[in-house]
Design an enzyme around this catalytic site. Structure first.
Site, PDB file in Angstrom:
ATOM      1  N   HIS A  60      46.426  31.992  35.312  1.00  0.00           N
ATOM      2  CA  HIS A  60      47.252  31.988  34.106  1.00  0.00           C
ATOM      3  C   HIS A  60      47.876  33.339  33.756  1.00  0.00           C
ATOM      4  O   HIS A  60      48.650  33.416  32.800  1.00  0.00           O
ATOM      5  CB  HIS A  60      46.459  31.433  32.918  1.00  0.00           C
ATOM      6  N   HIS A  61      47.571  34.393  34.505  1.00  0.00           N
ATOM      7  CA  HIS A  61      48.253  35.681  34.274  1.00  0.00           C
ATOM      8  C   HIS A  61      49.502  35.827  35.139  1.00  0.00           C
ATOM      9  O   HIS A  61      50.244  36.799  34.985  1.00  0.00           O
ATOM     10  CB  HIS A  61      47.310  36.854  34.563  1.00  0.00           C
TER      11      HIS A  61
END
Length: 366
Positions: free
Chosen positions: A189-190
């Protein structure tokens, strides 16, 4: 992909070998030709690969008995280099074996999707080119491996993450067919379509959303991100997309602190060492009841376990029982709303997490 890897290694070894031979038998200046080829061949490789690779349709030819997606290649073993990293790079296999002890039904084994498919779903060509160089990739995985050939890093590390990213997209397809699916990896998710960070290289969550919208004609998608860290990668991708509804619980005192990405969040809750299991579950139930609307067509659940007590990077104190209850709450809300549900494992940086993940998944599927 196998041919690409072979050519990659061929040019890596060939250009370095040429540099050495020219330096030994001609002069030091002549060896610069080999060095030049070493640095320039990824441009030619990427251009050819992008030009020749075509988009492929995503089919589930052999429907598994249970919609769990896993491949042994998810696990990263880079000649011991992975042991320098805080992340348990083999947790996926350990979770899988724990599940298999009690569930013998067949799972789904993904294949690597084509470059053309990733480009169609929005991946940046420039970003993929930069990933050919260890000096850049090492800044994203936070290991000092800038001295290694890019071919080595791709073969031992990046291809595993790319396969897991393919697994997330296949799992989304399975969830549409079966009602739910779990990819035993993913949740990067980064990462966004044009940048990475925080151990995340490929933006599987964004790619899943784009797949659902472009290939499955879905209009309303909700992301429930319960990892200890802010999901700033996909949030940057959907800053101006109101059709993607984001619920994000995270510790705002730790990485990444991306204030621009925060603007994409529809519902935020802060979590830290003072947040008890009871408080966490109560807040989660309230927010799901408030924000899960009947018109939402798909739920992506980023089920990071770095909120567990003792995790060196999450700095939270949720118990293994709290993790189990958390996953159950999200799963049941998706079932209650009749929303197809995709679960991704995301972060979790201690070996104790593995057992908690396995036990939680077992309660969901048995």
């Amino acid at each position: 992909m196998q041919l690409y890897t072979f050519i990659d290694w061929f040019f890596t070894i060939g250009s370095l070998g040429l540099a050495i031979l020219l330096g030994v038998y001609v002069n030091g200046a002549a060896c610069l030709l080999g060095v030049f080829l070493y640095f320039i061949y990824p441009f030619m490789m990427e251009f050819s690969y992008n030009l020749l690779s075509v988009r492929e349709e995503i089919f589930i030819r052999n429907m598994p008995e249970i919609p769990i997606v896993y491949d042994e290649s998810y696990n990263i073993t880079a000649c011991g280099i992975e042991k320098w990293h805080p992340f348990d790079s083999c947790k996926y296999g350990n979770v899988y074996r724990q599940i298999r002890q009690k569930v013998k039904a067949s799972h789904f084994t993904p294949q690597m999707l084509s470059r053309g498919t990733f480009l169609y779903l929005g991946m940046s060509k420039w970003y993929l080119l930069k990933m050919c160089y260890s000096a850049y990739a090492s800044t994203l995985i936070e290991l000092p491996v800038f001295f290694l050939p890019g071919a080595f890093l791709r073969s031992c590390l990046l291809d595993s993450m790319l396969l897991a990213t393919s697994g997330s997209i296949y799992a989304a397809k399975l969830a549409l067919e079966k009602g739910w699916a779990i990819n035993l990896s993913g949740g990067y998710h980064h990462a966004s379509l044009n940048r990475g960070g925080g151990f995340c290289i490929y933006p599987d969550i964004t790619l899943v959303v784009n797949y659902l919208k472009r290939c499955c004609n879905l209009k309303k998608i909700v992301i429930v991100d319960l990892d200890a860290h802010q999901g700033n990668g996909y949030e940057r991708d959907f800053l101006h997309d109101s059709s993607v509804y984001i619920i994000d619980f995270y510790n705002s005192y730790i990485y990444p602190g991306d204030h621009l990405a925060e603007k994409a969040i529809s519902c935020f809750e802060h979590v830290d060492k003072d947040t008890s299991d009871q408080q966490y579950i109560k807040t989660l139930q309230k927010d799901l009841e408030t924000h899960l609307k009947d018109d939402m067509e798909f739920l992506i659940y980023n089920a990071g376990t770095d909120i567990m007590a003792g995790d060196p990077l999450g700095h939270c104190c949720i118990s293994p029982a709290g993790i189990k209850r958390r996953d159950e709450v999200v799963f049941k809300w998706a079932q209650h709303k009749k929303i197809p549900f995709l679960m991704l494992l995301s972060g979790g940086y201690q070996k104790e997490n593995t057992f908690a993940i396995g036990e939680s998944i077992l309660q969901l599927i048995t």
